[in-house]
Design an enzyme around this catalytic site. Sequence first.
Site, PDB file in Angstrom:
ATOM      1  N   ASP A   1       0.857  -1.178   0.000  1.00 51.69           N
ATOM      2  CA  ASP A   1       0.000   0.000   0.000  1.00 51.69           C
ATOM      3  C   ASP A   1       0.899   1.234   0.000  1.00 51.69           C
ATOM      4  OD1 ASP A   1      -3.015   0.900   0.453  1.00 51.69           O
ATOM      5  OD2 ASP A   1      -1.744   2.247   1.606  1.00 51.69           O
TER       6      ASP A   1
ATOM      7  N   GLU B   1       0.936   5.746   0.078  1.00 54.66           N
ATOM      8  CA  GLU B   1       0.293   7.059   0.146  1.00 54.66           C
ATOM      9  C   GLU B   1       1.069   7.975  -0.801  1.00 54.66           C
ATOM     10  OE1 GLU B   1      -2.467   7.228   1.620  1.00 54.66           O
ATOM     11  OE2 GLU B   1      -2.291   5.352   2.735  1.00 54.66           O
TER      12      GLU B   1
ATOM     13  N   HIS C   1      -5.626   4.829   5.613  1.00 54.90           N
ATOM     14  CA  HIS C   1      -4.867   5.799   4.824  1.00 54.90           C
ATOM     15  C   HIS C   1      -3.464   6.036   5.384  1.00 54.90           C
ATOM     16  CE1 HIS C   1      -8.285   6.488   2.298  1.00 54.90           C
ATOM     17  NE2 HIS C   1      -9.030   6.812   3.330  1.00 54.90           N
TER      18      HIS C   1
ATOM     19  N   ASP D   1      -2.632  -0.060   6.204  1.00 54.82           N
ATOM     20  CA  ASP D   1      -3.562  -0.475   5.155  1.00 54.82           C
ATOM     21  C   ASP D   1      -3.109  -1.772   4.491  1.00 54.82           C
ATOM     22  OD1 ASP D   1      -5.089   1.688   5.739  1.00 54.82           O
ATOM     23  OD2 ASP D   1      -4.859   2.694   3.811  1.00 54.82           O
TER      24      ASP D   1
END
Length: 259
Positions: free
Chosen positions: A75, A77, A212, A217
């Site tokens: 994952d 960001e 998030h 995540d």
Amino acid sequence: MPKYYDKLLRKLQKRPLSQNEFSSLLCELGGLLVEPQIELEIIKTSGIPLLFAHNKVYLRTTLTPYLQESFCIVDIETNGHNPYIHQPIEIGAIHYQNGEIKETFHSFIFCQNIPQKITEITGITNSMLQDSPKIHQVLESFKLFLKDSIFVAHNVDFDFNFLSNACYCNHFGYLYNPRLCTIKLAQKTLQSPKYSLGFLNDFLGIHHHTLHRALEDSKITLEIFKKCLKQLDKNIYTSYDLLKFTNSKSILQGNLNEN
């Protein structure tokens, strides 16, 4: 992403190649200016899972039982949604194999511009990233962590394409790892009104509190992935079977939802 190795992958998905066939393909890919051995090393670092045995070359996923496969649950960001003008600011990943977490990866990435809306969603601020390693350092470490594992993510195309483009822009080449989307797999195996990460986190009783943020995540994604695997039919045996099943068009029920 360029389809540079598509011909090689199509052939290997159908059957193993003899050493002579494989060598011919290497010469075709590299052209006159690249030695076949150099092209082979490039392929190995691209994430294509090759297996050499009995004077033949196999795509590892066609032989490996999925329960023994190496998966990398990822994952990220980012500071925006366009992989061509924005960058990852955090990467979290879990190496999962034989029903066990082997190791984890996590890093912030230096970035000078975090839009306020991204901070509101992720909680990541400019000051949190000021002393973080530069993107080329993190991507190098991540590629060594990923190796030729199957790249797994919730809405996998977003994470994969973002990281693949970032790798290319930082002179590491595109990623060619097999990829698996847990949204698609969940739609095939789990009865749920929705399939977003946040909804499945609660609906399936996972109840991780942080959303998030990359590593947290990826932990939720892994739990969803594990629950999906428990629902697979027995005729799905190899990793290739699993990938083919996940990408087939039939859907159990529900609507596709964003990450």
